[in-house]
Design an enzyme around this catalytic site. Structure first.
Site, PDB file in Angstrom:
ATOM      1  N   THR A 405       5.457 -89.358 -38.514  1.00  0.00           N
ATOM      2  CA  THR A 405       5.983 -88.295 -39.375  1.00  0.00           C
ATOM      3  C   THR A 405       5.180 -88.177 -40.677  1.00  0.00           C
ATOM      4  OG1 THR A 405       8.162 -88.681 -38.411  1.00  0.00           O
ATOM      5  CG2 THR A 405       8.117 -87.427 -40.423  1.00  0.00           C
ATOM      6  N   THR A 423       7.372 -83.562 -38.542  1.00  0.00           N
ATOM      7  CA  THR A 423       7.041 -84.580 -37.539  1.00  0.00           C
ATOM      8  C   THR A 423       6.682 -83.994 -36.186  1.00  0.00           C
ATOM      9  OG1 THR A 423       7.870 -86.628 -36.521  1.00  0.00           O
ATOM     10  CG2 THR A 423       9.444 -84.826 -36.743  1.00  0.00           C
ATOM     11  N   GLY A 491       8.465 -92.539 -41.354  1.00  0.00           N
ATOM     12  CA  GLY A 491       8.742 -93.933 -41.024  1.00  0.00           C
ATOM     13  C   GLY A 491       9.806 -94.177 -39.982  1.00  0.00           C
TER      14      GLY A 491
END
Length: 585
Positions: A405, A423, A491
């Site tokens: 992402t 993302t 993350g």
């Protein structure tokens, strides 16, 4: 695609000269606070600007957004230009083959709106999509790199909706920086080279291998200039014809053909693409220490979980605990356990499942949940709460959200502000490369199992047309009704802890945004207490284990980007673990 190395070196040097902080190391206050925080990463200094600012994960992308802001464009204009360049220069993380969540503060309306361009499941999708013949979840590696992992891309429809409502510059103008770079070429960055060299699945996809790797199969070296004329042609079509040019016609047919041509084909159809619709949704908001915090609501679980963590921590003097202390890690990790426990049962696409957002964020409920934190002992694994007395009707989610992402933030000269997380899900998405861009593998953000061992249906199960749950947490913090902090991170599910850590660092520990982004990462996702590898937090492991914490030392590749807006102007911070840049004027 290939150019002479001498030309590549010159262009790469020019890129470095244009944005020297992108790869150069200089000491920072964040390193002084915790020298290990930037170990193996690129240290940064706090950026400042009087009127407007753009922050993203790549200097070339930041430059595109900065160009639009200089021209008087809105934060939405800047975000679109930045996103399109990110697709080109940071293809492992986001792009037009994926989706995003955008949170925008309008100075004119003195309010926040959010745009949901999350991918959707194809109409043919069924709940057992990622189960084997015995009804057990497929290993992630078998689920992710194929046509079945591809959801209906939503990004361009969402960007178009936001632009129609809050853009200022012509739509086609926003595509020009990315088109120029795609045609003239851009230098491979250290991060892109490292990820290409370490990826085993991408070279197995012929179209992707032909672009991302040299003829001998090696990853293009740092500084190699890549041209992507196919992507330039795609962007030109969308610049001229709007998002319809992507969702209908030749581009749509090529997307569907690529998905169906994979050795493990998917079921995406032209009708799925033509029927995709973004959503403008109300934000989810909560209070903390006198500030108002707002972010994307379901199908994102990120801001809800962040607000739950902060609501559970508010009864404790977290600001009195030094950053990196045993006490700070203990309370922060325990709050994470409680929030993730709720998240795994309750959050999914609100168009399909009733999500008890109000009950989950009720101050009395959060205070009661926070009271479960013991000062001297970890709960190890938290049980979910029952804010509406309906827990027994829900099954536990087992989705695997991967650490990929990208994120960007922007503030314009008119007082508007934006935070956007974007993302294609896993690193390089599904690995399916078409028309110069990669397709997402977002379907693996659904729960692998559609019911739990007791037979209860999982809220985040696969259903036709449904959006998978996300952990993305783009947020805007307001002070006295105006934007004060814009923040978010990539993350995977760790996004929640990255964003919560940054907010605590700014609001409780009074750090500047650059120092906050550089702090070592920590937290719990209701499993181990995770401490960032290579940082001073590792030394806390024995003390935490004596308190009952199951400790895991791990890589934590956050990509926090933030802006603080105060009486002195704008301050921008970028995560030293990545290649971002803050620029403004």
């Amino acid at each position: 695609m290939r150019v002479r190395r001498s030309t590549a070196a010159l262009l790469f040097a020019a890129a470095l000269a244009a944005a020297p902080s992108a790869w150069a190391r200089t000491p920072t206050a964040a390193e002084d606070l915790n020298p290990e925080a930037a170990s193996g990463s690129q240290a940064r200094t706090l950026a400042r600007a009087p009127h407007y600012m753009m922050v993203s994960a790549n200097p070339l992308a930041t430059a595109a957004g900065d160009e639009m802001l200089k021209r008087g464009g809105s934060v939405v204009d800047a975000a679109i230009a930045t996103q399109l360049v990110l697709n080109l220069v940071e293809p492992q993380s986001s792009g037009i083959g994926g989706g995003a969540f955008m949170v925008v503060y309008s100075a004119r309306d003195r309010g926040i709106v959010t745009y949901d361009s999350r991918e959707t499941a194809p109409a043919a999708a069924r709940p057992d999509r990622f189960l084997d013949a015995d009804g057990k979840p497929l290993p992630f590696t078998q689920a992710v790199n194929n046509g079945m992992a591809v959801g209906v891309p939503g990004l361009l429809r969402g960007l178009e909706m936001a632009h129609k409502r809050q853009g200022k510059l012509p739509w086609a103008d926003l595509f020009q920086p990315a088109i120029r770079l795609a045609e003239q070429g851009f230098a491979v960055s250290p991060r892109l080279h490292k990820l290409l060299a370490g990826n085993k699945e991408l070279p197995r996809q012929p179209a992707a291998a032909a672009y991302f790797y040299a003829p001998d199969g090696s990853a293009w070296p740092v500084g190699q200039v890549l041209r992507n004329p196919a992507f330039a042609a795609t962007l030109r079509a969308v610049a001229q014809g709007g998002a319809d040019a992507f969702y209908q016609g030749d581009i749509a047919r090529d997307i569907v053909a690529a998905v169906h041509a994979h050795p493990k084909p998917g079921d995406l159809t032209l009708a799925d693409l033509a029927g995709y619709q973004p959503r403008q949704r109300d934000p989810v908001c909560g209070a903390y220490r006198g500030f108002q915090l707002c972010g994307m609501g379901p199908p994102s679980s990120g801001p809800i979980a962040v607000l739950q963590m902060l609501g559970e921590l508010e009864q404790y003097p977290i600001g009195d605990f030094a950053p990196g202390s045993v006490e700070a890690v203990h309370y922060f990790a325990e709050a994470g356990r409680l929030a993730f426990a709720d998240r795994d049962f309750y959050v999914a696409d609100p168009d399909f499942v009733r999500v008890p957002v109000r009950a989950m964020l009720d101050p009395a409920y959060l205070r009661a949940r926070g009271a479960l934190i013991r000062p001297d002992r970890s709960m190890k694994v938290a049980l979910p709460g029952d804010p509406e007395g309906k827990l027994l009707s829900r099954g536990r989610d087992n989705a695997l959200e991967q650490p990929s992402t990208s994120h960007l933030v922007a503030a314009d000269a008119d007082g508007n502000a934006l935070s956007m997380t974007t993302t294609i899900e896993n690193e390089f998405g599904s690995k399916i490369f078409v028309r110069g861009f990669l397709l997402n593998n977002e379907m693996t953000d659904f729960s692998s199992s559609f019911k739990d061992p007791e037979g209860r249906l999982v809220a985040n199960r696969v259903e036709p047309g449904k959006r998978p749950r996300s952990a993305m947490a783009p947020m805007i913090v307001l002070r006295d009704g105006k934007p004060y902090l814009l923040v978010g991170s990539p993350g995977g599910s760790a996004i929640i802890n990255y964003v919560a850590k940054t907010i605590v660092a700014v609001l409780d520990w009074k750090l500047d945004i650059q120092a906050a982004a550089a702090l070592p990462n920590l937290g719990s996702r209701n499993k181990e207490t995770e401490l960032e590898k290579g940082t001073a937090l590792e030394a806390l492991a024995p003390a935490l284990e004596r308190m009952g914490h199951p400790v895991k030392i791990t890589e934590f590749p956050s990509g926090i980007h933030g802006i603080v807006i105060d009486a002195d102007g704008l301050q921008g911070g970028v995560d030293p673990r990545r290649e971002g840049l803050a620029a403004g004027g």
